[in-house]
Design a protein around this motif. Structure first.
Motif, PDB file in Angstrom:
ATOM      1  N   CYS A   1       0.825  -1.204   0.000  1.00  0.00           N
ATOM      2  CA  CYS A   1       0.000   0.000   0.000  1.00  0.00           C
ATOM      3  C   CYS A   1       0.864   1.261   0.000  1.00  0.00           C
ATOM      4  N   GLU A   2       1.845   1.326   0.886  1.00  0.00           N
ATOM      5  CA  GLU A   2       2.728   2.492   0.950  1.00  0.00           C
ATOM      6  C   GLU A   2       3.477   2.685  -0.363  1.00  0.00           C
ATOM      7  N   ALA A   3       3.969   1.601  -0.934  1.00  0.00           N
ATOM      8  CA  ALA A   3       4.733   1.684  -2.183  1.00  0.00           C
ATOM      9  C   ALA A   3       3.876   2.255  -3.312  1.00  0.00           C
ATOM     10  N   LEU A   4       2.632   1.791  -3.414  1.00  0.00           N
ATOM     11  CA  LEU A   4       1.760   2.297  -4.466  1.00  0.00           C
ATOM     12  C   LEU A   4       1.422   3.761  -4.237  1.00  0.00           C
ATOM     13  N   LEU A   5       1.051   4.112  -3.015  1.00  0.00           N
ATOM     14  CA  LEU A   5       0.717   5.500  -2.707  1.00  0.00           C
ATOM     15  C   LEU A   5       1.900   6.428  -2.949  1.00  0.00           C
ATOM     16  N   ASP A   6       3.101   5.996  -2.555  1.00  0.00           N
ATOM     17  CA  ASP A   6       4.306   6.815  -2.754  1.00  0.00           C
ATOM     18  C   ASP A   6       4.605   7.058  -4.221  1.00  0.00           C
ATOM     19  N   ASN A   7       4.028   6.230  -5.086  1.00  0.00           N
ATOM     20  CA  ASN A   7       4.278   6.353  -6.520  1.00  0.00           C
ATOM     21  C   ASN A   7       3.039   6.805  -7.296  1.00  0.00           C
ATOM     22  N   GLY A   8       2.108   7.444  -6.615  1.00  0.00           N
ATOM     23  CA  GLY A   8       0.977   8.077  -7.273  1.00  0.00           C
ATOM     24  C   GLY A   8      -0.161   7.155  -7.670  1.00  0.00           C
ATOM     25  N   ILE A   9      -0.183   5.933  -7.158  1.00  0.00           N
ATOM     26  CA  ILE A   9      -1.285   5.015  -7.429  1.00  0.00           C
ATOM     27  C   ILE A   9      -2.178   5.021  -6.195  1.00  0.00           C
ATOM     28  N   ALA A  10      -3.359   5.573  -6.342  1.00  0.00           N
ATOM     29  CA  ALA A  10      -4.239   5.874  -5.208  1.00  0.00           C
ATOM     30  C   ALA A  10      -5.018   4.653  -4.724  1.00  0.00           C
ATOM     31  N   LEU A  11      -4.299   3.642  -4.248  1.00  0.00           N
ATOM     32  CA  LEU A  11      -4.941   2.468  -3.672  1.00  0.00           C
ATOM     33  C   LEU A  11      -5.747   2.911  -2.452  1.00  0.00           C
ATOM     34  N   GLU A  12      -6.999   2.486  -2.394  1.00  0.00           N
ATOM     35  CA  GLU A  12      -7.832   2.859  -1.248  1.00  0.00           C
ATOM     36  C   GLU A  12      -7.226   2.322   0.043  1.00  0.00           C
ATOM     37  N   HIS A  13      -7.420   3.064   1.103  1.00  0.00           N
ATOM     38  CA  HIS A  13      -6.948   2.660   2.435  1.00  0.00           C
ATOM     39  C   HIS A  13      -7.770   3.419   3.475  1.00  0.00           C
ATOM     40  N   ALA A  14      -9.064   3.082   3.510  1.00  0.00           N
ATOM     41  CA  ALA A  14     -10.037   3.814   4.313  1.00  0.00           C
ATOM     42  C   ALA A  14      -9.700   3.858   5.801  1.00  0.00           C
ATOM     43  N   CYS A  15      -8.991   2.852   6.303  1.00  0.00           N
ATOM     44  CA  CYS A  15      -8.677   2.819   7.742  1.00  0.00           C
ATOM     45  C   CYS A  15      -7.287   3.381   8.034  1.00  0.00           C
ATOM     46  N   ASP A  16      -6.710   4.086   7.074  1.00  0.00           N
ATOM     47  CA  ASP A  16      -5.362   4.657   7.226  1.00  0.00           C
ATOM     48  C   ASP A  16      -4.322   3.589   7.537  1.00  0.00           C
ATOM     49  N   MET A  17      -4.464   2.446   6.889  1.00  0.00           N
ATOM     50  CA  MET A  17      -3.497   1.352   6.976  1.00  0.00           C
ATOM     51  C   MET A  17      -3.361   0.766   8.378  1.00  0.00           C
ATOM     52  N   SER A  18      -4.476   0.663   9.102  1.00  0.00           N
ATOM     53  CA  SER A  18      -4.441   0.124  10.460  1.00  0.00           C
ATOM     54  C   SER A  18      -4.994  -1.304  10.546  1.00  0.00           C
ATOM     55  N   CYS A  19      -5.192  -1.959   9.413  1.00  0.00           N
ATOM     56  CA  CYS A  19      -5.715  -3.326   9.360  1.00  0.00           C
ATOM     57  C   CYS A  19      -7.098  -3.405   9.993  1.00  0.00           C
ATOM     58  N   ALA A  20      -7.965  -2.463   9.589  1.00  0.00           N
ATOM     59  CA  ALA A  20      -9.316  -2.443  10.129  1.00  0.00           C
ATOM     60  C   ALA A  20     -10.384  -2.497   9.042  1.00  0.00           C
ATOM     61  N   CYS A  21      -9.978  -2.608   7.774  1.00  0.00           N
ATOM     62  CA  CYS A  21     -10.941  -2.708   6.678  1.00  0.00           C
ATOM     63  C   CYS A  21     -10.317  -3.551   5.572  1.00  0.00           C
ATOM     64  N   THR A  22     -10.945  -3.610   4.417  1.00  0.00           N
ATOM     65  CA  THR A  22     -10.384  -4.391   3.305  1.00  0.00           C
ATOM     66  C   THR A  22     -10.220  -3.567   2.034  1.00  0.00           C
ATOM     67  N   THR A  23     -10.243  -2.256   2.144  1.00  0.00           N
ATOM     68  CA  THR A  23     -10.217  -1.430   0.935  1.00  0.00           C
ATOM     69  C   THR A  23      -8.880  -1.467   0.203  1.00  0.00           C
ATOM     70  N   CYS A  24      -7.815  -1.908   0.846  1.00  0.00           N
ATOM     71  CA  CYS A  24      -6.505  -2.008   0.185  1.00  0.00           C
ATOM     72  C   CYS A  24      -6.219  -3.436  -0.281  1.00  0.00           C
ATOM     73  N   HIS A  25      -7.254  -4.246  -0.394  1.00  0.00           N
ATOM     74  CA  HIS A  25      -7.117  -5.639  -0.840  1.00  0.00           C
ATOM     75  C   HIS A  25      -6.441  -5.691  -2.213  1.00  0.00           C
ATOM     76  N   VAL A  26      -5.413  -6.512  -2.322  1.00  0.00           N
ATOM     77  CA  VAL A  26      -4.729  -6.770  -3.588  1.00  0.00           C
ATOM     78  C   VAL A  26      -4.571  -8.272  -3.759  1.00  0.00           C
ATOM     79  N   ILE A  27      -4.377  -8.684  -4.995  1.00  0.00           N
ATOM     80  CA  ILE A  27      -4.104 -10.082  -5.299  1.00  0.00           C
ATOM     81  C   ILE A  27      -2.670 -10.138  -5.808  1.00  0.00           C
ATOM     82  N   VAL A  28      -1.841 -10.916  -5.133  1.00  0.00           N
ATOM     83  CA  VAL A  28      -0.418 -10.997  -5.479  1.00  0.00           C
ATOM     84  C   VAL A  28      -0.252 -12.146  -6.468  1.00  0.00           C
TER      85      VAL A  28
END
Length: 112
Positions: free
Chosen positions: A28-55
């Protein structure tokens, strides 16, 4: 420095992208730092699933999943065996290929 290849996503990066990510950074941090606006509604506190990715590549190189992340992922849209929360998946030494699901369950963003 590992490279994260992001597969095309209609809204966030229509052409796809490749970004460099320092070891120890979350996806999440890597994408945001590079201008890709991955959702992160809980401010990256592991309280939601908006930053869900498939590796799609490099899944085993990531840190182990903790119980809280596993529990939350059960609620993620489009869950797959190689799903992670971007805020909890920490980049190691391997390059990654990541897909951002088409939808999230962020009701505030979806105007529900």
């Amino acid at each position: 420095m590992p490279v994260i290849k992001i597969l095309p996503h209609a809204e966030l990066c229509p052409q796809g992208a490749e970004v460099k990510a320092p070891r120890g950074t979350s996806i999440c941090e890597a994408l945001l730092d590079n201008g890709i606006a991955l959702e992160h509604a809980c401010d990256m506190s592991c309280a939601c699933t908006t930053c869900h990715v498939i590796v799609r590549q490099g899944f085993r190189s990531l840190n182990a999943m903790e119980e809280g992340e596993e529990d939350l992922l059960d609620r993620a849209w489009g869950l797959e065996p190689d799903s992670r929360l971007g805020c909890q998946a920490i980049v190691a030494d391997a390059d990654l290929v990541v897909e951002i699901p088409k939808y999230t369950i962020n009701h505030a963003r979806e105007n529900h």
